[in-house]
Design a protein around this motif. Structure first.
Motif, mmCIF file in Angstrom:
data_model
loop_
_atom_site.group_PDB
_atom_site.id
_atom_site.type_symbol
_atom_site.label_atom_id
_atom_site.label_comp_id
_atom_site.label_asym_id
_atom_site.label_seq_id
_atom_site.Cartn_x
_atom_site.Cartn_y
_atom_site.Cartn_z
ATOM 1 N N GLU A 95 0.846 -1.272 -0.031
ATOM 2 C CA GLU A 95 -0.038 0.119 0.046
ATOM 3 C C GLU A 95 0.607 1.408 -0.033
ATOM 4 N N GLN A 96 1.947 1.202 0.659
ATOM 5 C CA GLN A 96 2.860 2.330 1.015
ATOM 6 C C GLN A 96 3.607 2.558 -0.547
ATOM 7 N N LEU A 97 4.139 1.444 -1.084
ATOM 8 C CA LEU A 97 4.638 1.601 -2.485
ATOM 9 C C LEU A 97 3.787 1.941 -3.559
ATOM 10 N N SER A 98 2.621 1.283 -3.466
ATOM 11 C CA SER A 98 1.783 1.628 -4.726
ATOM 12 C C SER A 98 0.989 2.851 -4.763
ATOM 13 N N ASN A 99 1.095 3.810 -3.692
ATOM 14 C CA ASN A 99 0.365 4.924 -3.641
ATOM 15 C C ASN A 99 1.370 6.168 -3.780
ATOM 16 N N PRO A 100 1.104 7.498 -4.112
ATOM 17 C CA PRO A 100 2.001 8.495 -3.914
ATOM 18 C C PRO A 100 2.312 8.611 -2.270
ATOM 19 N N HIS A 101 3.586 8.898 -2.087
ATOM 20 C CA HIS A 101 3.907 8.820 -0.696
ATOM 21 C C HIS A 101 4.688 10.431 -0.603
ATOM 22 N N MET A 102 4.162 10.932 0.495
ATOM 23 C CA MET A 102 4.766 12.071 0.890
ATOM 24 C C MET A 102 5.949 12.402 1.542
ATOM 25 N N PRO A 103 6.969 12.923 1.367
ATOM 26 C CA PRO A 103 8.009 13.017 2.100
ATOM 27 C C PRO A 103 7.927 13.464 3.353
ATOM 28 N N GLU A 104 8.700 12.857 4.489
ATOM 29 C CA GLU A 104 8.605 13.098 5.937
ATOM 30 C C GLU A 104 9.352 14.502 6.106
ATOM 31 N N SER A 105 8.778 15.278 7.207
ATOM 32 C CA SER A 105 9.577 16.364 7.611
ATOM 33 C C SER A 105 10.916 16.472 7.632
ATOM 34 N N GLY A 106 11.708 17.216 7.030
ATOM 35 C CA GLY A 106 12.991 17.167 7.100
ATOM 36 C C GLY A 106 13.926 16.502 6.189
ATOM 37 N N GLU A 107 13.088 15.723 5.249
ATOM 38 C CA GLU A 107 13.569 15.331 4.132
ATOM 39 C C GLU A 107 13.802 16.086 2.818
ATOM 40 N N SER A 108 14.653 15.934 1.870
ATOM 41 C CA SER A 108 14.680 16.925 1.060
ATOM 42 C C SER A 108 14.972 15.990 -0.315
ATOM 43 N N PRO A 109 13.822 15.404 -0.802
ATOM 44 C CA PRO A 109 14.116 14.399 -1.867
ATOM 45 C C PRO A 109 14.252 15.105 -3.287
ATOM 46 N N THR A 110 14.861 14.537 -4.065
ATOM 47 C CA THR A 110 15.107 14.729 -5.512
ATOM 48 C C THR A 110 14.167 14.255 -6.467
ATOM 49 N N GLY A 111 13.711 13.103 -6.327
ATOM 50 C CA GLY A 111 12.839 12.488 -7.020
ATOM 51 C C GLY A 111 11.464 12.714 -6.946
ATOM 52 N N ILE A 112 10.729 13.819 -6.752
ATOM 53 C CA ILE A 112 9.319 14.102 -6.467
ATOM 54 C C ILE A 112 8.616 14.900 -7.651
ATOM 55 N N THR A 113 7.230 14.423 -7.388
ATOM 56 C CA THR A 113 6.480 15.116 -8.551
ATOM 57 C C THR A 113 6.113 16.767 -8.189
ATOM 58 N N ALA A 114 5.413 17.191 -9.240
ATOM 59 C CA ALA A 114 5.032 18.831 -8.995
ATOM 60 C C ALA A 114 4.313 18.833 -7.935
ATOM 61 N N ALA A 115 3.304 17.724 -7.280
ATOM 62 C CA ALA A 115 2.634 18.057 -6.210
ATOM 63 C C ALA A 115 3.537 17.696 -4.881
ATOM 64 N N GLY A 116 4.644 17.600 -4.951
ATOM 65 C CA GLY A 116 5.464 17.353 -3.965
ATOM 66 C C GLY A 116 5.675 16.076 -3.036
ATOM 67 N N THR A 117 5.056 15.156 -3.939
ATOM 68 C CA THR A 117 5.184 13.540 -3.395
ATOM 69 C C THR A 117 5.955 12.664 -4.492
ATOM 70 N N TRP A 118 6.308 11.653 -3.961
ATOM 71 C CA TRP A 118 6.986 10.578 -4.829
ATOM 72 C C TRP A 118 5.612 9.926 -5.597
ATOM 73 N N GLN A 119 5.910 9.791 -6.836
ATOM 74 C CA GLN A 119 4.740 9.162 -7.467
ATOM 75 C C GLN A 119 4.647 7.613 -6.938
ATOM 76 N N ALA A 120 3.494 7.057 -7.356
ATOM 77 C CA ALA A 120 3.075 5.547 -6.973
ATOM 78 C C ALA A 120 4.386 4.901 -7.671
ATOM 79 N N PHE A 121 4.976 3.820 -6.611
ATOM 80 C CA PHE A 121 6.021 2.850 -7.058
ATOM 81 C C PHE A 121 7.288 3.649 -7.147
ATOM 82 N N GLY A 122 7.423 4.733 -6.404
ATOM 83 C CA GLY A 122 8.701 5.572 -6.015
ATOM 84 C C GLY A 122 9.553 5.813 -7.099
ATOM 85 N N PRO A 123 10.690 6.385 -6.629
ATOM 86 C CA PRO A 123 11.893 7.004 -7.585
ATOM 87 C C PRO A 123 12.734 5.471 -7.790
#
Length: 176
Positions: A95-123
């Protein structure tokens, strides 16, 4: 004298106890294989095929017929274990992998969508490895208990793998 006898008996018994523990770990490893086999059969029963290795999301196909990758996609680098997750009691990770995933506070991800989440199935696993939670999750049934090794980079590991066949170096090349 009694203490010496007890010490000798403990010295004789300790290797037997350690051997019994290792036998239990080997049996647990064997049971992991059985569970993996059952999950493959259940996947096949559900989808009429075995799970594909090297799948996932991409940014489309380039002019050479190869996958285009971006930081927001995983470039088709997911293992077949990803599709098997719901079949070996890792539904919550699925469920966590197959849905868009929001970064936690303090994380600075590079592979996110325009909505600020990782897309489903991640980077891709090599992008945001230390931020994307599903890549860090250790699944006990994919580790042999006899293997004491720990991940030096803090990601989930497995002792089992899928075979690409006998021509991995030729994938994506012309038949000639």
């Amino acid at each position: 004298m009694v203490i010496a006898i007890i010490g000798v008996l403990v010295g004789l018994l300790l290797p037997a106890v350690q051997a019994a523990r290792e036998a239990a770990r080997r049996m647990s490893c064997s049971n992991n294989f059985k569970q993996l086999g059952l999950s493959l059969h259940n996947y096949h029963a559900a989808y009429k095929q075995l799970p594909a290795n090297g799948t996932g999301t991409d940014a489309g196909i380039n002019g050479n017929g190869q996958r285009k990758s971006s930081d927001a996609t995983n470039g088709g680098s997911l293992s077949a274990f990803s599709g098997l997750l719901p079949f070996f009691e890792a539904q919550s990770l699925w469920e966590q992998l197959s849905n868009p995933h929001m970064p936690e506070s303090g994380e600075s991800p590079t592979g996110i969508t325009a909505a600020g989440t990782w897309q489903a199935f991640g980077p891709a696993p090599y992008i945001d490895l230390n931020s994307y939670d599903p890549w860090q999750t250790a699944i006990p049934s994919l580790r042999c208990p006899s293997d004491p090794g720990q991940s030096v980079i803090g990601v989930g590991q497995t002792n089992y793998s899928f075979c690409f066949g006998d021509a991995i170096l030729r994938i994506g090349y012309e038949p000639t």
